[in-house]
Design a protein around this motif. Structure first.
Motif, PDB file in Angstrom:
ATOM      1  N   ASP A  40       1.133  -1.455  -0.286  1.00 43.13           N
ATOM      2  CA  ASP A  40       0.189   0.334  -0.404  1.00 43.13           C
ATOM      3  C   ASP A  40       0.579   1.412   0.148  1.00 43.13           C
ATOM      4  O   ASP A  40       0.582   2.303  -0.804  1.00 43.13           O
ATOM      5  N   THR A  41       2.514   1.762   1.025  1.00 38.83           N
ATOM      6  CA  THR A  41       2.850   2.188   0.837  1.00 38.83           C
ATOM      7  C   THR A  41       3.800   2.454  -0.179  1.00 38.83           C
ATOM      8  O   THR A  41       3.897   3.750  -1.260  1.00 38.83           O
ATOM      9  N   LEU A  42       3.702   1.498  -1.324  1.00 40.64           N
ATOM     10  CA  LEU A  42       4.566   1.524  -2.592  1.00 40.64           C
ATOM     11  C   LEU A  42       3.941   2.314  -3.568  1.00 40.64           C
ATOM     12  O   LEU A  42       4.182   3.113  -4.374  1.00 40.64           O
ATOM     13  N   ALA A  43       2.289   2.061  -3.133  1.00 38.62           N
ATOM     14  CA  ALA A  43       1.307   2.255  -4.153  1.00 38.62           C
ATOM     15  C   ALA A  43       1.417   3.826  -4.363  1.00 38.62           C
ATOM     16  O   ALA A  43       0.983   4.212  -5.110  1.00 38.62           O
ATOM     17  N   ALA A  44       1.008   3.523  -2.941  1.00 38.60           N
ATOM     18  CA  ALA A  44       1.120   5.479  -2.394  1.00 38.60           C
ATOM     19  C   ALA A  44       1.835   6.124  -3.174  1.00 38.60           C
ATOM     20  O   ALA A  44       1.528   7.597  -3.818  1.00 38.60           O
ATOM     21  N   LEU A  45       3.297   5.733  -2.598  1.00 35.56           N
ATOM     22  CA  LEU A  45       4.228   6.921  -3.343  1.00 35.56           C
ATOM     23  C   LEU A  45       4.046   6.911  -4.905  1.00 35.56           C
ATOM     24  O   LEU A  45       4.476   8.095  -5.064  1.00 35.56           O
ATOM     25  N   ARG A  46       3.456   5.705  -5.778  1.00 33.45           N
ATOM     26  CA  ARG A  46       3.817   5.499  -7.169  1.00 33.45           C
ATOM     27  C   ARG A  46       2.231   6.849  -7.377  1.00 33.45           C
ATOM     28  O   ARG A  46       2.416   7.746  -8.815  1.00 33.45           O
ATOM     29  N   HIS A  47       1.305   6.833  -6.793  1.00 32.22           N
ATOM     30  CA  HIS A  47       0.243   7.423  -6.925  1.00 32.22           C
ATOM     31  C   HIS A  47       0.666   9.311  -6.604  1.00 32.22           C
ATOM     32  O   HIS A  47       0.432  10.235  -7.478  1.00 32.22           O
ATOM     33  N   ALA A  48       1.605   9.068  -6.039  1.00 30.79           N
ATOM     34  CA  ALA A  48       1.861  10.579  -5.385  1.00 30.79           C
ATOM     35  C   ALA A  48       2.918  11.257  -6.420  1.00 30.79           C
ATOM     36  O   ALA A  48       3.137  12.209  -7.265  1.00 30.79           O
ATOM     37  N   LYS A  49       3.341  10.214  -6.890  1.00 29.10           N
ATOM     38  CA  LYS A  49       4.424  10.855  -8.236  1.00 29.10           C
ATOM     39  C   LYS A  49       3.415  11.470  -9.410  1.00 29.10           C
ATOM     40  O   LYS A  49       4.016  12.001  -9.979  1.00 29.10           O
ATOM     41  N   SER A  50       2.736  10.265  -9.642  1.00 28.93           N
ATOM     42  CA  SER A  50       2.149  10.410 -11.016  1.00 28.93           C
ATOM     43  C   SER A  50       0.943  11.474 -10.973  1.00 28.93           C
ATOM     44  O   SER A  50       1.016  12.305 -12.128  1.00 28.93           O
ATOM     45  N   LEU A  51       1.521  12.640  -9.242  1.00 26.46           N
ATOM     46  CA  LEU A  51       0.318  13.868  -9.172  1.00 26.46           C
ATOM     47  C   LEU A  51       1.658  15.100  -9.487  1.00 26.46           C
ATOM     48  O   LEU A  51       0.955  15.998  -8.875  1.00 26.46           O
ATOM     49  N   GLY A  52       2.284  14.586 -10.145  1.00 30.92           N
ATOM     50  CA  GLY A  52       3.467  15.404 -10.026  1.00 30.92           C
ATOM     51  C   GLY A  52       4.231  15.843  -9.566  1.00 30.92           C
ATOM     52  O   GLY A  52       5.135  17.034  -8.757  1.00 30.92           O
ATOM     53  N   MET A  53       4.199  15.071  -7.521  1.00 36.97           N
ATOM     54  CA  MET A  53       4.934  15.133  -6.436  1.00 36.97           C
ATOM     55  C   MET A  53       6.425  14.146  -6.557  1.00 36.97           C
ATOM     56  O   MET A  53       5.767  13.141  -6.326  1.00 36.97           O
ATOM     57  N   ASP A  54       7.254  15.696  -6.978  1.00 37.09           N
ATOM     58  CA  ASP A  54       8.486  14.486  -7.134  1.00 37.09           C
ATOM     59  C   ASP A  54       9.949  14.322  -6.396  1.00 37.09           C
ATOM     60  O   ASP A  54      10.345  13.627  -6.347  1.00 37.09           O
ATOM     61  N   LYS A  55       9.008  15.376  -5.928  1.00 34.59           N
ATOM     62  CA  LYS A  55       9.956  15.715  -4.159  1.00 34.59           C
ATOM     63  C   LYS A  55       9.444  13.992  -3.230  1.00 34.59           C
ATOM     64  O   LYS A  55       9.025  14.740  -2.521  1.00 34.59           O
ATOM     65  N   THR A  56      11.118  13.273  -3.584  1.00 31.92           N
ATOM     66  CA  THR A  56      10.394  11.902  -2.386  1.00 31.92           C
ATOM     67  C   THR A  56      11.967  11.262  -1.321  1.00 31.92           C
ATOM     68  O   THR A  56      12.946  11.882  -1.978  1.00 31.92           O
ATOM     69  N   LEU A  57      11.053  11.039  -0.196  1.00 33.63           N
ATOM     70  CA  LEU A  57      12.227  10.651   0.610  1.00 33.63           C
ATOM     71  C   LEU A  57      11.600   9.406   1.044  1.00 33.63           C
ATOM     72  O   LEU A  57      10.125   8.845   1.646  1.00 33.63           O
ATOM     73  N   THR A  58      12.731   8.250   1.631  1.00 34.27           N
ATOM     74  CA  THR A  58      12.103   7.298   2.202  1.00 34.27           C
ATOM     75  C   THR A  58      12.887   7.362   3.818  1.00 34.27           C
ATOM     76  O   THR A  58      13.493   7.481   3.538  1.00 34.27           O
ATOM     77  N   ILE A  59      12.084   7.117   5.098  1.00 35.68           N
ATOM     78  CA  ILE A  59      12.493   6.311   5.905  1.00 35.68           C
ATOM     79  C   ILE A  59      12.390   4.706   6.134  1.00 35.68           C
ATOM     80  O   ILE A  59      11.373   4.271   5.853  1.00 35.68           O
ATOM     81  N   CYS A  60      13.383   4.181   5.834  1.00 36.45           N
ATOM     82  CA  CYS A  60      14.092   2.640   5.673  1.00 36.45           C
ATOM     83  C   CYS A  60      14.494   1.805   6.341  1.00 36.45           C
ATOM     84  O   CYS A  60      16.062   2.615   6.569  1.00 36.45           O
ATOM     85  N   ASN A  61      13.965   0.423   6.170  1.00 43.47           N
ATOM     86  CA  ASN A  61      15.608  -0.292   6.800  1.00 43.47           C
ATOM     87  C   ASN A  61      15.848  -1.741   6.406  1.00 43.47           C
ATOM     88  O   ASN A  61      16.848  -1.734   7.059  1.00 43.47           O
ATOM     89  N   VAL A  62      15.622  -1.358   5.024  1.00 43.25           N
ATOM     90  CA  VAL A  62      16.333  -2.426   4.161  1.00 43.25           C
ATOM     91  C   VAL A  62      17.153  -0.976   2.592  1.00 43.25           C
ATOM     92  O   VAL A  62      15.811  -0.973   2.029  1.00 43.25           O
ATOM     93  N   SER A  63      18.082  -1.405   2.500  1.00 42.62           N
ATOM     94  CA  SER A  63      18.384  -0.560   1.886  1.00 42.62           C
ATOM     95  C   SER A  63      18.513  -0.369   0.386  1.00 42.62           C
ATOM     96  O   SER A  63      18.762  -0.127  -0.199  1.00 42.62           O
TER      97      SER A  63
END
Length: 615
Positions: A360-383
């Protein structure tokens, strides 16, 4: 969630397959199985643990040089042997319950158009032995097979709607396994002496190979002895980089602890120290090249996450707005992707995920990018996760492998990363003085010692757990920065004890939840010595006036004392903005020891999975 392991070799690969399944057990599952080529298709499946599957394999003397294995978390069809993977396919007119077949297949994900596909295959004469969407794929591949399994799988995935990672082989083509992925992770492990492996997680191959290739969205891979090749979603040949990945199996060792959850709670001082290692000052480059330019252009923050990660985002909202003075919105990823929003290109989109593969989080990220919001950052435990690969910027926490389904050290390290992000954004906006920076860095460096002091409260928490073990409901209260911590505490209790628990902002108590308060309803209260303390004390009196029993986590100088109906655990020190990292630890311990007292499966709670890679 579900786990996949596949292998092509010249030796018996059963030990590798079942060892891989054991290393994926932490994800959560309700059935498991293995299929092998041994002059034909052979299979063993179980609704018990992998250890029981191994006994079955030994009793039936199953061996093979090509095979696939799977741990299943049920989506379509109840946990039952006939629904367990691997699934076999049989041509039209064949007996669907027969032991032999032509196609063997395992699948992670959900096929959304499986009913339509199933009807079409039934019209062709295919019989179904399960209620799963996965069996549809095996029959579909069979229906398209004309002597080349790679071609059949490529044709089959064009008809699939939804998310999948699959591994499939055919008895007519030994030493060949085909894999494909869309929406669910799948990797290739390049071994020695020509053997190759497929898996859903590099940990499954720890000790077997550290040469890992991550398949991209839409890839289909043909794995054979000594060679492999890949086509992309357009079925064009493509190269993917092989990386050296150290997935240490030792992280899965319990050591002196009773459960993984307990081990991971006590690993938090080290995990936070590792996550903040090397942070000498607040510099944008901690989040990647070009971070300063991105941060200067940011006017707001949108946080997307699920579950425990969502609560870490809710905590960060308080930091970002009070310290960095940046408007922040926190969205449940599964809700954000399906609602109409007002996109803003100047928004920093922040995703939070332990695994970096949360569907769900990956899909939400892709949705946001599709709306033109390309400033993206992740806090994640797996590099090496999809989340890190798909975001421009990243801060990789260093919690290490988290095996217990109920997240603990991943949560506190996420908070550490988010607090660091807050300071970097504040600095980029000119809202962080040198003196404030020095104070915050000093506080962060002291966090491991402060966490260690909180862990020393465990005996007092155990005493509380004895009261909670006989309860079926609980309320958690917090105010301001600690309201999300109350939410996280309630979630932990629900997850592993099966006690119904809810959390509220304490000021909301009299707007409805107070009706639930009786002497049988314990009320856990997070009470730091902050600006809202006196308001919180009034909320506590409202509980006592209705006969409720309070369990209070209070800072040393709050002047809240134990008395009849009020049980107090005194925290070692007040920790200002970083206080949530300390107050959540006793709540983790409370859930853990209550679960132990109730005899539930702490590390593998019913119906839940560790890495949620399906919608």
């Amino acid at each position: 969630m579900c786990g996949i392991v596949g292998a092509v070799s010249t030796r018996n690969i059963v030990p590798i397959l079942v060892q891989g399944l054991q290393r994926l057990e932490y994800r959560g599952y309700d059935s498991c199985g293995v299929a092998l080529y041994a002059g034909g298709l052979k299979r063993a499946r179980s609704t018990d643990r992998v250890a029981t599957l191994i006994e079955q394999i030994e009793q039936e003397h199953l061996e093979g040089t090509t095979g696939i294995a799977h741990t299943r978390w049920a989506t379509h069809g109840a946990p039952a042997v006939h629904n367990a993977h691997p699934h076999f396919s049989h041509g039209p007119g064949a007996n669907a319950s027969a032991k032999a077949g032509r196609i063997a297949l395992v699948h992670n994900g959900i096929i959304e158009n499986y009913i339509e596909l199933r009807k079409g295959l039934q019209a062709k004469g295919y019989e179904f032995a399960s209620q799963t969407d996965t069996e549809v794929i095996s029959h579909l591949v069979d229906s398209l097979y004309d002597g080349d399994l790679f071609d059949a799988v490529k044709a089959a995935v064009l008809q699939l709607q939804g998310a999948y990672a699959i591994a499939v082989f055919c008895k007519d083509e030994p030493h060949r396994v085909i894999g494909a992925r869309a929406g669910s992770p799948l990797i290739l492990g390049v071994g020695k002496d020509g053997e190759n492996f497929l898996a859903s997680d590099a940990m499954a191959l720890a000790g077997v190979t550290d040469q890992i290739l991550y398949l991209e969205e839409g890839d289909v891979i043909d794995v054979q002895l000594g060679r492999y090749w890949i086509v992309d979603k357009m079925h064009k040949p493509v190269q993917r980089e092989v990386k050296t990945v150290q997935a240490h199996s030792g992280a899965a060792e319990l050591g002196p602890y009773r459960h993984y959850m307990q081990k991971e709670i006590f690993e938090q001082p080290r995990a936070v120290a590792d996550t903040l290692e090397g942070v000498q000052g607040i510099v944008p480059e901690l989040f990647g090249d070009g971070a300063l330019r991105v941060f200067k252009e940011v006017n707001s923050v949108l946080i997307l996450a699920c579950g425990t990660s969502y609560y870490s985002g809710c905590t960060a909202k308080y930091w970002l707005e009070s310290i960095a003075k940046i408007p922040t919105q926190v969205e449940i990823a599964s809700e954000y992707r399906y609602r109409d929003t007002v996109p803003d290109p100047s928004t920093l989109v922040v995703t939070i995920s332990q695994s970096g593969e949360t569907a769900d989080t990956l899909a939400a990220l892709r949705h946001a990018k599709s709306l033109g919001m390309d400033k993206t950052l992740t806090i994640c435990n797996v590099s090496t996760s999809a989340m890190v690969r798909e975001c421009k910027l990243a801060y990789v926490t260093r919690a290490g492998a988290e095996i217990g389904v109920a997240s603990t050290k991943a949560f506190t390290t996420q908070l550490a990363g988010l607090f660091l992000l807050t300071l970097v954004l504040a600095q980029a906006k000119g809202r962080l003085s040198d003196e404030e920076e020095a104070q915050h860095v000093k506080a962060m460096r002291h966090l491991p010692a402060a966490l260690q002091a909180v862990l020393a409260l465990e005996p007092q928490v155990i005493s509380w757990s004895e009261d909670f073990a006989n309860k079926e409901n609980a309320l958690f209260l917090g105010r301001g920065l600690h309201y999300p911590i109350a939410l996280e505490g309630a979630l932990k209790l629900k997850e592993i004890t099966y006690i119904h628990a809810e959390a509220y902002a304490a000021g909301e108590l009299k707007h409805g939840p107070l009706a639930l308060v009786t002497s049988e309803m314990p009320v856990v209260t997070v009470a730091p010595n902050d600006a809202l303390l006196e308001k919180l004390k009034s909320n506590m009196q409202e509980v006592r006036a209705r006969g409720g029993v309070l369990y209070v986590l209070a800072d040393a100088d709050t002047k809240i004392e134990s008395e009849e109906g009020i049980h107090v655990i005194r925290m070692p020190e007040h920790y200002g903005p970083l206080s949530p990292l300390l107050h959540v630890v006793p709540l983790q311990l409370l859930a853990y020891h209550t679960a132990c007292a109730r005899g539930t499966d702490v590390d593998k709670p019913r119906n839940l999975a560790k890495s949620v890679t399906v919608e």
